[in-house]
Design a protein around this motif. Structure first.
Motif, PDB file in Angstrom:
ATOM      1  N   VAL A  41       0.904  -1.303   0.040  1.00  0.00           N
ATOM      2  CA  VAL A  41      -0.155   0.094  -0.163  1.00  0.00           C
ATOM      3  C   VAL A  41       0.700   1.129   0.053  1.00  0.00           C
ATOM      4  CG1 VAL A  41      -1.751  -1.107   1.090  1.00  0.00           C
ATOM      5  CG2 VAL A  41      -0.089  -0.089   2.435  1.00  0.00           C
ATOM      6  N   ASP A  42       0.301   2.185  -0.111  1.00  0.00           N
ATOM      7  CA  ASP A  42       1.148   3.559  -0.304  1.00  0.00           C
ATOM      8  C   ASP A  42       1.540   4.058   1.395  1.00  0.00           C
ATOM      9  OD1 ASP A  42       1.904   6.024  -1.521  1.00  0.00           O
ATOM     10  OD2 ASP A  42      -0.104   6.761  -2.043  1.00  0.00           O
ATOM     11  N   HIS A  44       3.172   7.663   3.580  1.00  0.00           N
ATOM     12  CA  HIS A  44       3.408   8.945   3.776  1.00  0.00           C
ATOM     13  C   HIS A  44       5.015   9.068   3.716  1.00  0.00           C
ATOM     14  CE1 HIS A  44      -0.813   9.502   4.790  1.00  0.00           C
ATOM     15  NE2 HIS A  44      -0.362  10.745   4.270  1.00  0.00           N
ATOM     16  N   ILE A  63       0.580  17.530   2.041  1.00  0.00           N
ATOM     17  CA  ILE A  63       0.173  18.620   1.584  1.00  0.00           C
ATOM     18  C   ILE A  63      -1.365  18.447   1.996  1.00  0.00           C
ATOM     19  CG2 ILE A  63      -0.535  20.234  -0.436  1.00  0.00           C
ATOM     20  CD1 ILE A  63       2.208  18.660  -1.723  1.00  0.00           C
ATOM     21  N   HIS A 101      -2.159   3.104  10.919  1.00  0.00           N
ATOM     22  CA  HIS A 101      -2.587   2.342   9.595  1.00  0.00           C
ATOM     23  C   HIS A 101      -1.996   3.521   8.486  1.00  0.00           C
ATOM     24  CE1 HIS A 101      -4.206  -1.168  10.945  1.00  0.00           C
ATOM     25  NE2 HIS A 101      -4.729  -0.348  11.968  1.00  0.00           N
ATOM     26  N   ASP A 102      -1.360   4.543   8.642  1.00  0.00           N
ATOM     27  CA  ASP A 102      -0.875   5.681   7.848  1.00  0.00           C
ATOM     28  C   ASP A 102      -1.972   6.291   7.086  1.00  0.00           C
ATOM     29  OD1 ASP A 102       1.141   6.724   6.267  1.00  0.00           O
ATOM     30  OD2 ASP A 102       2.081   4.799   5.710  1.00  0.00           O
ATOM     31  N   HIS A 103      -3.226   6.620   7.946  1.00  0.00           N
ATOM     32  CA  HIS A 103      -4.153   7.342   7.400  1.00  0.00           C
ATOM     33  C   HIS A 103      -4.026   8.609   8.028  1.00  0.00           C
ATOM     34  CE1 HIS A 103      -7.001   4.796   5.432  1.00  0.00           C
ATOM     35  NE2 HIS A 103      -6.619   3.818   6.260  1.00  0.00           N
ATOM     36  N   PHE A 115      -3.310  16.107  -0.627  1.00  0.00           N
ATOM     37  CA  PHE A 115      -2.617  16.156  -1.792  1.00  0.00           C
ATOM     38  C   PHE A 115      -1.122  15.818  -1.639  1.00  0.00           C
ATOM     39  CE2 PHE A 115      -5.950  19.113  -2.726  1.00  0.00           C
ATOM     40  CZ  PHE A 115      -6.616  18.716  -3.792  1.00  0.00           C
ATOM     41  N   SER A 116      -0.868  14.774  -0.587  1.00  0.00           N
ATOM     42  CA  SER A 116       0.526  14.592  -0.094  1.00  0.00           C
ATOM     43  C   SER A 116       1.275  13.926  -1.294  1.00  0.00           C
ATOM     44  CB  SER A 116       0.289  13.730   0.961  1.00  0.00           C
ATOM     45  OG  SER A 116      -0.248  14.501   2.074  1.00  0.00           O
ATOM     46  N   ILE A 117       2.445  14.230  -1.351  1.00  0.00           N
ATOM     47  CA  ILE A 117       3.461  13.536  -2.231  1.00  0.00           C
ATOM     48  C   ILE A 117       3.557  12.367  -1.631  1.00  0.00           C
ATOM     49  CG2 ILE A 117       5.619  13.457  -3.635  1.00  0.00           C
ATOM     50  CD1 ILE A 117       3.746  15.949  -4.326  1.00  0.00           C
ATOM     51  N   THR A 118       3.104  11.258  -1.632  1.00  0.00           N
ATOM     52  CA  THR A 118       3.286   9.856  -1.124  1.00  0.00           C
ATOM     53  C   THR A 118       4.315   9.239  -1.697  1.00  0.00           C
ATOM     54  OG1 THR A 118       1.375   8.889  -2.071  1.00  0.00           O
ATOM     55  CG2 THR A 118       0.879   9.945  -0.129  1.00  0.00           C
ATOM     56  N   ASN A 120       3.976   6.526  -3.395  1.00  0.00           N
ATOM     57  CA  ASN A 120       3.561   6.432  -4.743  1.00  0.00           C
ATOM     58  C   ASN A 120       3.617   7.445  -5.664  1.00  0.00           C
ATOM     59  OD1 ASN A 120       3.358   3.689  -4.644  1.00  0.00           O
ATOM     60  ND2 ASN A 120       1.203   3.575  -4.058  1.00  0.00           N
ATOM     61  N   VAL A 121       3.184   8.691  -5.106  1.00  0.00           N
ATOM     62  CA  VAL A 121       3.186  10.000  -6.117  1.00  0.00           C
ATOM     63  C   VAL A 121       4.974  10.096  -6.399  1.00  0.00           C
ATOM     64  CG1 VAL A 121       2.686  12.301  -6.221  1.00  0.00           C
ATOM     65  CG2 VAL A 121       1.372  10.783  -5.020  1.00  0.00           C
TER      66      VAL A 121
ATOM     67  N   MET B   1      -2.420   3.413   4.900  1.00  0.00           N
ATOM     68  CA  MET B   1      -3.412   3.509   3.775  1.00  0.00           C
ATOM     69  C   MET B   1      -3.923   2.313   3.240  1.00  0.00           C
ATOM     70  SD  MET B   1      -1.867   6.540   1.304  1.00  0.00           S
ATOM     71  CE  MET B   1      -1.692   8.180   2.146  1.00  0.00           C
ATOM     72  N   LEU B   3      -5.933  -0.472   0.866  1.00  0.00           N
ATOM     73  CA  LEU B   3      -5.099  -1.427  -0.340  1.00  0.00           C
ATOM     74  C   LEU B   3      -6.178  -0.908  -1.703  1.00  0.00           C
ATOM     75  CD1 LEU B   3      -3.386  -3.259  -1.653  1.00  0.00           C
ATOM     76  CD2 LEU B   3      -4.970  -5.287  -1.122  1.00  0.00           C
ATOM     77  N   GLY B   9      -5.103  12.148  -2.995  1.00  0.00           N
ATOM     78  CA  GLY B   9      -3.791  12.980  -3.461  1.00  0.00           C
ATOM     79  C   GLY B   9      -3.470  12.297  -4.772  1.00  0.00           C
ATOM     80  N   LEU B  10      -3.321  10.828  -4.626  1.00  0.00           N
ATOM     81  CA  LEU B  10      -2.543   9.914  -5.635  1.00  0.00           C
ATOM     82  C   LEU B  10      -3.303  10.153  -7.024  1.00  0.00           C
ATOM     83  CD1 LEU B  10      -0.212   8.223  -6.243  1.00  0.00           C
ATOM     84  CD2 LEU B  10      -1.507   6.319  -5.372  1.00  0.00           C
ATOM     85  N   TRP B  13      -2.346  13.727  -8.232  1.00  0.00           N
ATOM     86  CA  TRP B  13      -1.236  13.764  -8.941  1.00  0.00           C
ATOM     87  C   TRP B  13      -0.912  12.912  -9.878  1.00  0.00           C
ATOM     88  CZ3 TRP B  13       1.509  17.718  -7.961  1.00  0.00           C
ATOM     89  CH2 TRP B  13       1.284  18.402  -6.470  1.00  0.00           C
TER      90      TRP B  13
END
Lengths: 342, 164
Positions: A41-42, A44, A63, A101-103, A115-118, A120-121, B1, B3, B9-10, B13
């Motif tokens: 998963v994605d 931060h 963001i 859980h990274d939320h 709008f975070s640059i995670t 995956n971004v 996050m 699955l 955001g993703l 972008w």
């Protein structure tokens, strides 16, 4: 060549194992497999490796836009314990927190958009830079030398361009293929490079993220329906050769059909890539679950083998996504001769 | 996050990133590249077509040459045949002509010879006559040199004349 590739793959697998081992060796059964979902998963922050208690990570920008507070920029570092790199509600910063859980959440519960640059971004930008660099240097060859035989980056990109144009666009779209070739090439290269780069150690599972595949599928969906001709819409709303009462059933089915296409695209790529990553990481985890060297060696060999398959899957999935996009577009622009042979 | 929950955001972008990549690559990579490929393909196609045309032309030229050659050969044969016939005819004619001329000459010669012979015979006859006369004259003169003899002769003549 094959021997060298196998050796390289073994090295890479060993490298991945080496990075993961300290965290994996200690901890409960659940901890030994939780890294799999954590990778898939994605996130931060971009976690590369852990040596003992030292985490090698890249903090990423967070963001947030909210109606009352406007646009805000943070770093993922602000929301975590500096020692353990753990996220949690207790590390809240300026009213925001990232849970375990990274939320991302807001302490007062008000609504906001992220709008975070995670991870995956960031990975996506990396892939885009690589794709753009390779493609532009390939194109510069033609600008400099005119229409001559390819060389350098052009000899990598040109066969792909010709393949996408002749085998995918020309065959699936028909005479109006020209307009869609640039989109299909970009799609293919982005997915392919994303898949391949995702297989590298420490990389993110970008093309195996549902948001990424969803956007790509939506773009194909928009392109398909924007270019849909009279025949295409007639087929949806008044399928030729179908009696009027049957249309009551057929029209909803056809309309659902419009949306199942991008849904299938979204899910297919997401599942194929994510499943590949889970299988790879699962084999890596085996050795630590059983705490046996024998199983470790066998699972490493299996990881090598699966990695080779994943290289194939990376290419096949890029091809399939592009091919189905082309076929959907083709079905929308095709000129039918309706002579009731349905 | 999660699955299977796409992150806003993703999505944001990815959408704008991909559209940007699409724009840049279409403008600066795919358009020039596809144009170059088209150009190269059409130039190859043209070259192939030109080669095909040249080959066809060559074949045409060859058949034409062969036709010309065959015609020329026929012409030559005809001319040779005609020349041969002509020469044969000329020889024949010459033979015929010379034969005629020879015959004519022989005939002429014969005529001349005949004339000459006649002339010679006449000459001979004349000479004989003259000689005879002269001999006769001389003989008569010898015989009639005395009177007795002259008288006997006259008598002889008279006798003969009387009988007749």
């Amino acid at each position: 060549m094959t021997r060298k590739l196998l050796f390289l793959s073994l090295l890479v697998s060993a490298f991945m194992l080496g990075f993961s081992s300290p965290t994996l060796a200690a901890g409960s059964e659940e901890d030994k497999t939780s890294f799999i979902m954590h990778h898939v998963v994605d996130s931060h922050e971009w976690h590369f490796a852990t040596f003992g208690h030292t985490h090698v990570t890249l903090p990423l920008p967070v963001i947030i836009y909210s109606g009352d507070r406007g646009l805000e920029f943070f770093s993922s570092k602000d929301f975590q314990n500096h020692e353990t790199h753990a996220f949690g509600k207790e590390y809240a910063h300026e009213g925001y927190f990232i849970d375990d859980h990274d939320h991302l959440g807001r302490v007062d519960g008000a609504s906001f958009i992220e709008f975070s640059i995670t991870k995956n971004v960031a990975m996506m930008f990396l892939v885009m830079i690589v794709v753009a660099y390779v493609s532009l240097s390939a194109a510069s060859h033609y600008k400099k030398n005119g229409a001559v035989a390819p060389k350098g980056a052009a000899s990598l990109i040109e066969p792909i361009v010709i393949f996408v144009r002749d085998e995918i666009a020309m065959k699936s779209i028909g005479p109006k293929y020209k307009k869609f070739v640039p989109y299909l090439i970009t799609l293919f290269l982005f997915i392919w490079f994303g898949n391949l780069m995702g297989l590298m150690p420490g990389a993110a599972n970008m093309t195996g993220n549902i948001a990424v595949t969803f956007v790509l599928a939506i773009l194909t969906f928009i392109l398909t329906n924007w270019n849909g001709n009279k025949d295409y819409w007639k087929h949806v709303f008044a399928t030729p050769g179908v009696p009027i009462p049957m249309l009551l059933i057929m029209v909803p089915v056809e309309i659902i059909g419009l949306f199942t296409k991008p849904f299938a695209l979204t899910v297919r790529l997401f599942v194929a890539i994510t499943a590949g990553h889970i299988v790879l990481l699962g084999f890596i985890a085996l050795g630590f679950i059983f705490e046996s060297y024998t199983i470790g060696i066998v699972s490493t060999l299996m990881v090598t083998f699966i990695n080779l398959i994943e290289l194939l899957v990376a290419t096949i999935q890029a091809y399939v996504f592009t091919l189905f996009s082309a076929m959907y577009i083709g079905s929308a622009v095709a000129e039918h001769e309706h002579v009731d042979h349905h | 996050m999660d699955l299977i929950t796409p992150g806003t955001g993703l999505i944001f972008w990815q959408l704008f990133g991909f559209l940007g990549l699409l724009f840049i690559l279409i403008k600066f990579a795919w358009k020039p590249m596809l144009a170059a490929l088209d150009e190269r393909e059409s130039s190859i196609e043209n070259a192939l077509k030109a080669a095909e045309t040249a080959r066809n032309e060559m074949a045409n030229l060859k058949t034409e040459n062969e036709k010309l050659l065959a015609e020329a050969r026929l012409e030559r044969d005809n001319i040779l045949k005609k020349a041969h016939e002509a020469s044969l005819k000329m020889i024949e004619d010459a033979k015929l002509e010379s034969g005629k001329a020879g015959a004519q000459m022989i005939a002429n010669a014969k005529a001349v010879i005949e004339t000459e012979k006649k002339a010679a015979l006449t000459e001979v006859k004349n000479q004989v006559a003259i000689l005879t006369l002269e001999v006769t004259e001389k003989l008569l003169r010898k015989t009639l040199s005395d009177d007795k003899a002259q008288k006997e002769l006259v008598d002889q003549f008279i006798k003969e004349a009387n009988i007749n």
